[in-house]
Design a protein around this motif. Structure first.
Motif, short mmCIF file in Angstrom:
data_model
loop_
_atom_site.label_atom_id
_atom_site.label_comp_id
_atom_site.label_asym_id
_atom_site.label_seq_id
_atom_site.Cartn_x
_atom_site.Cartn_y
_atom_site.Cartn_z
N LEU A 93 12.52 -7.01 2.57
CA LEU A 93 10.47 -6.37 2.06
C LEU A 93 10.24 -5.78 3.48
CD1 LEU A 93 8.72 -6.37 -0.54
CD2 LEU A 93 8.19 -9.11 0.76
N PHE A 94 10.44 -6.11 4.53
CA PHE A 94 9.57 -5.79 5.60
C PHE A 94 10.19 -4.46 6.01
CE2 PHE A 94 10.49 -4.86 9.98
CZ PHE A 94 8.38 -4.84 10.45
N ALA A 95 11.60 -4.37 6.25
CA ALA A 95 12.04 -2.66 6.65
C ALA A 95 11.19 -1.67 5.53
CB ALA A 95 13.36 -2.57 6.18
N MET A 96 11.58 -2.20 4.10
CA MET A 96 10.73 -1.79 3.02
C MET A 96 9.23 -0.98 2.71
SD MET A 96 11.12 -2.03 -1.63
CE MET A 96 10.70 -3.12 -0.85
N MET A 97 8.55 -2.20 3.31
CA MET A 97 7.16 -2.09 3.53
C MET A 97 7.29 -1.28 4.54
SD MET A 97 6.56 -3.16 0.16
CE MET A 97 5.05 -2.09 0.51
N HIS A 98 7.63 -1.40 5.83
CA HIS A 98 6.59 -0.67 6.65
C HIS A 98 7.40 0.95 6.78
CE1 HIS A 98 7.25 0.07 10.81
NE2 HIS A 98 7.81 1.07 10.75
N GLY A 99 8.56 1.09 5.92
CA GLY A 99 9.52 2.02 5.89
C GLY A 99 7.80 3.32 4.82
N ILE A 100 7.65 2.58 4.50
CA ILE A 100 6.72 2.71 2.41
C ILE A 100 5.38 3.63 3.81
CG2 ILE A 100 5.22 2.83 0.46
CD1 ILE A 100 7.26 1.33 -0.40
N ALA A 101 4.76 2.37 5.15
CA ALA A 101 3.50 2.46 5.64
C ALA A 101 3.27 3.68 6.37
CB ALA A 101 3.32 1.49 5.92
N ALA A 102 4.70 3.36 6.49
CA ALA A 102 5.07 4.76 7.79
C ALA A 102 4.93 5.84 7.42
CB ALA A 102 6.42 4.67 8.09
N LEU A 103 6.03 6.26 6.06
CA LEU A 103 5.71 7.41 5.39
C LEU A 103 4.30 7.60 4.94
CD1 LEU A 103 8.87 7.16 2.72
CD2 LEU A 103 8.71 8.82 4.76
N GLU A 104 3.42 6.68 4.30
CA GLU A 104 2.04 7.44 3.99
C GLU A 104 1.21 8.00 5.66
OE1 GLU A 104 -0.11 3.77 2.22
OE2 GLU A 104 1.12 3.79 -0.21
N ARG A 105 1.89 7.01 6.16
CA ARG A 105 0.63 7.29 6.91
C ARG A 105 1.49 8.84 8.44
NH1 ARG A 105 3.54 4.53 11.45
NH2 ARG A 105 4.53 6.57 12.16
N ASP A 106 2.53 9.33 7.34
CA ASP A 106 2.97 10.51 8.22
C ASP A 106 2.18 11.47 6.66
OD1 ASP A 106 3.68 9.78 10.46
OD2 ASP A 106 5.91 8.76 9.70
N GLY A 107 1.74 11.61 5.72
CA GLY A 107 1.48 12.35 4.90
C GLY A 107 2.50 12.78 4.20
N LEU A 108 3.36 11.98 4.08
CA LEU A 108 4.79 12.12 2.94
C LEU A 108 4.47 11.63 1.61
CD1 LEU A 108 7.66 11.74 5.46
CD2 LEU A 108 6.25 13.88 4.98
N LEU A 109 3.38 11.43 1.41
CA LEU A 109 3.89 10.30 0.21
C LEU A 109 2.53 10.57 -0.14
CD1 LEU A 109 5.40 6.66 0.96
CD2 LEU A 109 6.01 8.75 0.20
N GLU A 110 1.96 11.79 -0.52
CA GLU A 110 0.76 12.04 -0.96
C GLU A 110 1.14 12.55 -2.13
OE1 GLU A 110 -1.01 14.59 1.86
OE2 GLU A 110 -1.61 12.38 2.91
N GLY A 111 0.00 13.60 -2.87
CA GLY A 111 0.31 14.09 -4.68
C GLY A 111 1.53 13.41 -5.83
N ASP A 112 2.36 14.43 -5.79
CA ASP A 112 3.26 14.46 -6.82
C ASP A 112 4.29 12.90 -6.33
OD1 ASP A 112 2.57 15.70 -8.34
OD2 ASP A 112 3.52 17.52 -8.28
N MET A 113 4.05 12.60 -4.46
CA MET A 113 5.20 11.27 -3.95
C MET A 113 4.59 10.34 -3.67
SD MET A 113 7.42 13.37 -3.78
CE MET A 113 8.85 12.55 -2.63
#
Length: 141
Positions: A93-113
């Motif tokens: 869970l930690f690894a998954m949530m950290h990965g999602i947080a990092a992707l959000e921080r880097d702008g890779l989970l915007e719009g359709d993502m």
């Protein structure tokens, strides 16, 4: 909350109480709420979030906070009998949530993502439930 607020019960959530026999569905609801809070913290407090991911010299306050986080993890996964599975579930869970947080921080989970972590958590719990059942079956055999 300040960094010292986590000690002596200050950081405990009333939403998660130990409940032996609790179902995976209730565990999933709690994990989804916890994940949303984790991601909100990462978004709203990015400097503190980055600081917590660094290795630190153990201090009494840090050791106490780590113990509370471990206790919280055991409560989240109390429907699983095996401490080994609980430890693995906590890491996953930690690894998954950290990965999602990092992707959000880097702008890779915007719009359709943009995604809600609920599906990922449900998938993780489904797999963990199967592992826990196998482990329980292996113990009985």
């Amino acid at each position: 909350r300040g960094a010292g607020d986590a000690g002596a019960g200050g950081g405990r959530s009333e939403a998660v109480q130990p409940a032996r026999g609790r179902s995976a569905a209730v565990g999933a609801e709690t994990l989804i709420r916890t994940s949303h809070a984790y991601l909100k913290f990462a978004r709203t407090r990015p400097a503190l979030y980055q600081l917590m991911l660094r290795k630190h010299t153990p201090t009494p306050g840090l050791v106490a906070a780590t113990g509370e986080l471990q206790e919280y993890s055991h409560k989240l996964y109390d429907w699983m009998a095996s401490p080994e599975i609980i430890a693995e579930a906590t890491f996953a869970l930690f690894a998954m949530m950290h990965g999602i947080a990092a992707l959000e921080r880097d702008g890779l989970l915007e719009g359709d993502m943009k995604r809600d972590p609920a599906f990922a958590i449900s998938a993780l719990l489904g797999g963990l439930g199967q592992l826990a059942a196998k482990k329980k079956g292996a113990i009985k055999a």
